[in-house]
Design an enzyme around this catalytic site. Structure first.
Site, PDB file in Angstrom:
ATOM      1  N   GLU A  99       7.349  -0.819  -0.586  1.00 24.81           N
ATOM      2  CA  GLU A  99       7.671   0.313  -1.464  1.00 24.81           C
ATOM      3  C   GLU A  99       7.612  -0.090  -2.936  1.00 24.81           C
ATOM      4  O   GLU A  99       7.128   0.673  -3.786  1.00 24.81           O
ATOM      5  CB  GLU A  99       9.065   0.863  -1.130  1.00 24.81           C
ATOM      6  CG  GLU A  99       9.189   1.420   0.271  1.00 24.81           C
ATOM      7  CD  GLU A  99       9.626   0.386   1.299  1.00 24.81           C
ATOM      8  OE1 GLU A  99      10.184   0.789   2.329  1.00 24.81           O
ATOM      9  OE2 GLU A  99       9.404  -0.827   1.074  1.00 24.81           O
ATOM     10  N   CYS A 130      14.732  -1.239  -2.019  1.00 25.05           N
ATOM     11  CA  CYS A 130      13.633  -0.287  -2.145  1.00 25.05           C
ATOM     12  C   CYS A 130      14.143   1.139  -2.311  1.00 25.05           C
ATOM     13  O   CYS A 130      13.559   1.929  -3.057  1.00 25.05           O
ATOM     14  CB  CYS A 130      12.720  -0.392  -0.930  1.00 25.05           C
ATOM     15  SG  CYS A 130      11.814  -1.947  -0.842  1.00 25.05           S
TER      16      CYS A 130
END
Length: 200
Positions: A99, A130
């Site tokens: 991510e 993330c």
């Protein structure tokens, strides 16, 4: 023989080298076909599934090339803006999660730190780091495939981090202590006085 570490190329790079090949050609990678098809804007549930299939295929490819089993795809207005794969071991960077990699590419491509209007498709439920980055980037939507329990079952257990965040500072496993100096608030005070600062 040591496996080659995946570089997880961005969508635009892959399609440039294959634009003259037919979609049914065996030389046209499956994930590249997905990236090509996603340029046609659509808001149907089928599109969401296609983006998630793309993320799943990228994650599998990353594993086959020596990387971690995670990937992410960022989409804006029906078009893939960026993709990312877990490159922690490749880059020797514990923050190089899928991510984060995708967010870095997307902000660079769009020349902005604000990804409002974008959605992210993660092959697995994001870890706390993330998830924080997704909120900071102001992405509109988050879709994920595997759960954090699925990740824990193959050795990627983030549960302890969630528990750590809930604990008082003095009870966390990493010794943590506040140190106050006479100049510690100077930067904050200066920032508060700037009228034309760029907030984020």
């Amino acid at each position: 023989m040591k496996r080659k570490v995946n570089q997880c190329q961005d969508a635009s790079t892959k399609t440039q080298n294959t634009k003259h090949k037919t979609l049914n050609s065996p030389q046209f990678p499956q994930t590249t076909r997905f990236l090509h098809l996603c340029k046609y804007k659509t808001k149907s549930m089928n599109a969401h599934k296609e983006y998630m299939k793309m993320a799943a295929d990228l994650a599998r490819e990353n594993v086959l090339k020596g990387g971690g089993p995670f990937s992410a795809v960022i989409v804006k207005d029906g078009e893939v803006i960026a993709t990312g794969c877990n490159r922690v071991t490749d880059k020797h960077d514990p923050t190089a999660h899928a991510e984060i990699e995708a967010i870095r590419k997307a902000t660079k491509k769009l020349s902005t730190h604000d990804l409002s209007g974008c959605s992210i498709y993660a092959s697995c439920e994001p870890c706390p780091m993330c998830l924080g980055a997704i909120y900071w980037a102001r992405l509109d939507q988050l879709f994920f495939g595997n759960t954090r329990k699925d990740a824990a079952s193959i050795g990627f257990d983030d549960e302890f981090i969630y528990h750590e965040l809930e604990k008082p500072i003095d009870q966390r496993s990493i010794p943590t202590q506040q140190i106050v100096t006479e100049n510690i608030k100077h930067a904050f005070e200066h920032w508060a006085k700037i009228d034309d600062k760029q907030e984020y």
